[in-house]
Design a protein around this motif. Structure first.
Motif, PDB file in Angstrom:
ATOM      1  N   UNK A   1      52.296  32.710  48.201  1.00 25.54           N
ATOM      2  CA  UNK A   1      51.517  31.475  48.393  1.00 25.54           C
ATOM      3  C   UNK A   1      50.086  31.800  48.793  1.00 25.54           C
ATOM      4  N   UNK A   2      49.928  32.711  49.762  1.00 23.85           N
ATOM      5  CA  UNK A   2      48.593  33.070  50.238  1.00 23.85           C
ATOM      6  C   UNK A   2      47.756  33.692  49.126  1.00 23.85           C
ATOM      7  N   UNK A   3      48.366  34.564  48.328  1.00 20.24           N
ATOM      8  CA  UNK A   3      47.605  35.224  47.264  1.00 20.24           C
ATOM      9  C   UNK A   3      47.152  34.225  46.209  1.00 20.24           C
ATOM     10  N   UNK A   4      47.997  33.250  45.898  1.00 21.59           N
ATOM     11  CA  UNK A   4      47.620  32.227  44.920  1.00 21.59           C
ATOM     12  C   UNK A   4      46.442  31.416  45.414  1.00 21.59           C
ATOM     13  N   UNK A   5      46.520  30.954  46.662  1.00 21.49           N
ATOM     14  CA  UNK A   5      45.424  30.154  47.209  1.00 21.49           C
ATOM     15  C   UNK A   5      44.150  30.975  47.350  1.00 21.49           C
ATOM     16  N   UNK A   6      44.290  32.240  47.745  1.00 21.52           N
ATOM     17  CA  UNK A   6      43.106  33.091  47.875  1.00 21.52           C
ATOM     18  C   UNK A   6      42.394  33.232  46.538  1.00 21.52           C
ATOM     19  N   UNK A   7      43.129  33.544  45.489  1.00 19.34           N
ATOM     20  CA  UNK A   7      42.501  33.732  44.177  1.00 19.34           C
ATOM     21  C   UNK A   7      41.958  32.424  43.616  1.00 19.34           C
ATOM     22  N   UNK A   8      42.666  31.325  43.819  1.00 17.01           N
ATOM     23  CA  UNK A   8      42.198  30.033  43.320  1.00 17.01           C
ATOM     24  C   UNK A   8      40.930  29.573  44.045  1.00 17.01           C
ATOM     25  N   UNK A   9      40.715  30.123  45.241  1.00 12.11           N
ATOM     26  CA  UNK A   9      39.500  29.775  46.004  1.00 12.11           C
ATOM     27  C   UNK A   9      38.444  30.867  45.904  1.00 12.11           C
ATOM     28  N   UNK A  10      38.654  31.830  44.999  1.00 13.40           N
ATOM     29  CA  UNK A  10      37.625  32.824  44.717  1.00 13.40           C
ATOM     30  C   UNK A  10      37.666  34.080  45.552  1.00 13.40           C
ATOM     31  N   UNK A  11      38.760  34.297  46.292  1.00 10.86           N
ATOM     32  CA  UNK A  11      38.865  35.490  47.129  1.00 10.86           C
ATOM     33  C   UNK A  11      39.832  36.464  46.467  1.00 10.86           C
ATOM     34  N   UNK A  12      39.319  37.627  46.073  1.00  9.96           N
ATOM     35  CA  UNK A  12      40.078  38.536  45.233  1.00  9.96           C
ATOM     36  C   UNK A  12      40.377  39.867  45.922  1.00  9.96           C
ATOM     37  N   UNK A  13      41.324  40.643  45.384  1.00 12.21           N
ATOM     38  CA  UNK A  13      41.613  41.961  45.954  1.00 12.21           C
ATOM     39  C   UNK A  13      40.352  42.808  46.027  1.00 12.21           C
ATOM     40  N   UNK A  14      40.276  43.611  47.082  1.00 11.76           N
ATOM     41  CA  UNK A  14      39.068  44.402  47.310  1.00 11.76           C
ATOM     42  C   UNK A  14      38.950  45.611  46.413  1.00 11.76           C
ATOM     43  N   UNK A  15      38.840  45.396  45.125  1.00  6.78           N
ATOM     44  CA  UNK A  15      38.693  46.481  44.160  1.00  6.78           C
ATOM     45  C   UNK A  15      37.251  46.531  43.659  1.00  6.78           C
ATOM     46  N   UNK A  16      36.664  47.722  43.556  1.00  9.16           N
ATOM     47  CA  UNK A  16      35.274  47.837  43.124  1.00  9.16           C
ATOM     48  C   UNK A  16      34.985  47.143  41.792  1.00  9.16           C
ATOM     49  N   UNK A  17      35.924  47.234  40.855  1.00 10.11           N
ATOM     50  CA  UNK A  17      35.669  46.637  39.537  1.00 10.11           C
ATOM     51  C   UNK A  17      35.532  45.117  39.623  1.00 10.11           C
ATOM     52  N   UNK A  18      36.302  44.498  40.530  1.00  6.36           N
ATOM     53  CA  UNK A  18      36.171  43.051  40.713  1.00  6.36           C
ATOM     54  C   UNK A  18      34.796  42.714  41.269  1.00  6.36           C
ATOM     55  N   UNK A  19      34.382  43.459  42.287  1.00  9.04           N
ATOM     56  CA  UNK A  19      33.104  43.187  42.929  1.00  9.04           C
ATOM     57  C   UNK A  19      31.937  43.412  41.974  1.00  9.04           C
ATOM     58  N   UNK A  20      31.989  44.481  41.190  1.00 12.75           N
ATOM     59  CA  UNK A  20      30.916  44.769  40.233  1.00 12.75           C
ATOM     60  C   UNK A  20      30.790  43.640  39.217  1.00 12.75           C
ATOM     61  N   UNK A  21      31.918  43.197  38.712  1.00 11.43           N
ATOM     62  CA  UNK A  21      31.889  42.122  37.710  1.00 11.43           C
ATOM     63  C   UNK A  21      31.303  40.841  38.301  1.00 11.43           C
ATOM     64  N   UNK A  22      31.705  40.506  39.521  1.00  8.04           N
ATOM     65  CA  UNK A  22      31.188  39.296  40.167  1.00  8.04           C
ATOM     66  C   UNK A  22      29.679  39.373  40.353  1.00  8.04           C
ATOM     67  N   UNK A  23      29.196  40.508  40.829  1.00  3.43           N
ATOM     68  CA  UNK A  23      27.762  40.647  41.073  1.00  3.43           C
ATOM     69  C   UNK A  23      26.973  40.674  39.767  1.00  3.43           C
TER      70      UNK A  23
END
Length: 279
Positions: free
Chosen positions: A119-141
């Motif tokens: 439940x927490x992971x679904x709400x986190x991702x739906x609200x824009x909070x993602x796993x702390x992986x460099x590739x995710x952060x690079x893409x967002x920036x």
């Protein structure tokens, strides 16, 4: 110059609904209200309805320097962590939504244990909070998003009440990320988190059993936040030159500059807070 709404929501029209602010948020939602990352407008509406109450009425957050965050374009807000649970992260995200014009979504790198909770992971991702992986952060920036970073990680929220204003060791990944993506860093100091959840001990064994880093213990046992006024102070942007592939010694020097800037904000504001008397 103080940006609209800076200073605890006074400049934001109280009659303006979260729904209206969501309509002005410049994210590429499709016809179903979902952006390319899976961020959901309907989930954000529920999240911000709840957070707006805590921000304005429960914690009575005072926000300063919001004008240092660019209205558009990539940026990284980097600050201190405290308070047993991530009250600070929720309030920083809410400040960007309620205090900025147009509203922005600050996207954080969620702790790994959150992603193990369905439940927490679904709400986190739906609200824009993602796993702390460099590739995710690079893409967002690279797509000009606003990223929220707490370089202390879980070590920061594990601080006990007497150490609430101390800064523990910073990770260095955020600096390599900023250099690689040519992203300005906006340092901020968060005050009051340690008083809202005055941690006197951390139960690491119970935390591991529950799939969490630890379980904080307060004088009243449960880590339920007290209605303590909170403050967020954003500082002027910091710019660093490089590629992200520099020697560790260079990166550590840059990280120390950011850490000292944040420590300076916290130290200055803590002495001004309530004229030197914290609740």
């Amino acid at each position: 110059m103080v940006a609209p709404g800076c200073g605890g929501g006074e400049g934001v029209k109280r009659e303006e609904s979260v729904r209206e602010r969501l309509e002005r948020m410049e994210l590429p939602f499709n016809a179903y209200g979902v952006d390319p990352y899976g961020v959901s407008k309907s989930h954000l509406r529920v999240f911000f309805e709840v957070m707006a109450f805590f921000y304005r009425n429960y914690f009575r957050v005072r926000c300063h320097g919001i004008e240092h965050i660019p209205a558009r374009g990539r940026a990284m807000v980097v600050g201190n962590h405290s308070g047993g649970v991530a009250v600070d992260g929720a309030m920083v995200i809410t400040s960007a939504f309620l205090e900025m014009e147009p509203p922005r979504l600050a996207q954080g790198m969620a702790e790994k244990f959150i992603n193990a909770m369905p439940v927490a992971s679904t709400w986190a991702s739906r609200c824009g909070q993602f796993p702390g992986l460099p590739e995710h952060a690079i893409r967002l920036l690279e797509e000009d998003r606003l990223l929220m970073i707490f370089p202390e990680g879980a070590r920061g929220t594990a601080k006990l009440y007497p150490q609430r204003y101390d800064l523990v060791e910073f990770g260095t990944g955020f600096m390599r990320l900023a250099l690689k993506t040519r992203t300005p860093i906006i340092p901020f100091g968060f005050l009051g988190g340690g008083a809202a959840i005055p941690t006197i001990a951390n139960l690491y064994g119970l935390g591991r059993a529950l799939g969490m880093p630890y379980v904080p213990v307060t004088p009243y046992v449960l880590p339920v936040p007290l209605p303590v006024p909170l403050e967020i102070h954003y500082g002027e942007p910091m710019h660093f030159e490089g590629t992200g592939n520099e020697e560790d010694s260079v990166i550590l020097g840059y990280v120390e500059q950011v850490k000292q800037r944040i420590a300076g904000i916290v130290e200055k504001r803590r002495h001004e807070r309530w004229k030197g008397v914290e609740p």
